[in-house]
Design a protein around this motif. Structure first.
Motif: not given
Length: 88
Positions: A56-80
């Motif tokens: 989770g520590v390894l996958v989380g930051p890249p997942f969050g940055s991709v979601m942030y870049e392409f979907v929006g600021k709130a997206a990673p938090f709403l998915v989680l």
């Protein structure tokens, strides 16, 4: 996190996340220790659990940055939040 606009609110949210994470980690390891009384089985179970946390520590930051870049600021938090709701 998803809807915060100020540093103060982000700090409070991160503090609550850290407290919750520490509580769930300790409780989870305690549950594993009680379910697996044999030392070897307990070691294997805790190794798998800690490996999952490390993943989770390894996958989380890249997942969050991709979601942030392409979907929006709130997206990673709403998915989680949705994953946590499904898990509950």
């Amino acid at each position: 996190f998803a809807f915060s606009e100020s540093y103060k609110l982000l700090f409070i949210a991160r503090s609550l996340q850290g407290i919750g994470s520490s509580c769930s980690s300790v409780a989870g390891m305690g549950m594993l220790a009680s379910v697996y009384p044999d030392d070897e089985e307990r070691g294997n179970a805790m190794g798998i659990a800690l490996g999952g946390m490390a993943m989770g520590v390894l996958v989380g930051p890249p997942f969050g940055s991709v979601m942030y870049e392409f979907v929006g600021k709130a997206a990673p938090f709403l998915v989680l939040a949705a994953l946590a709701l499904l898990d509950g």
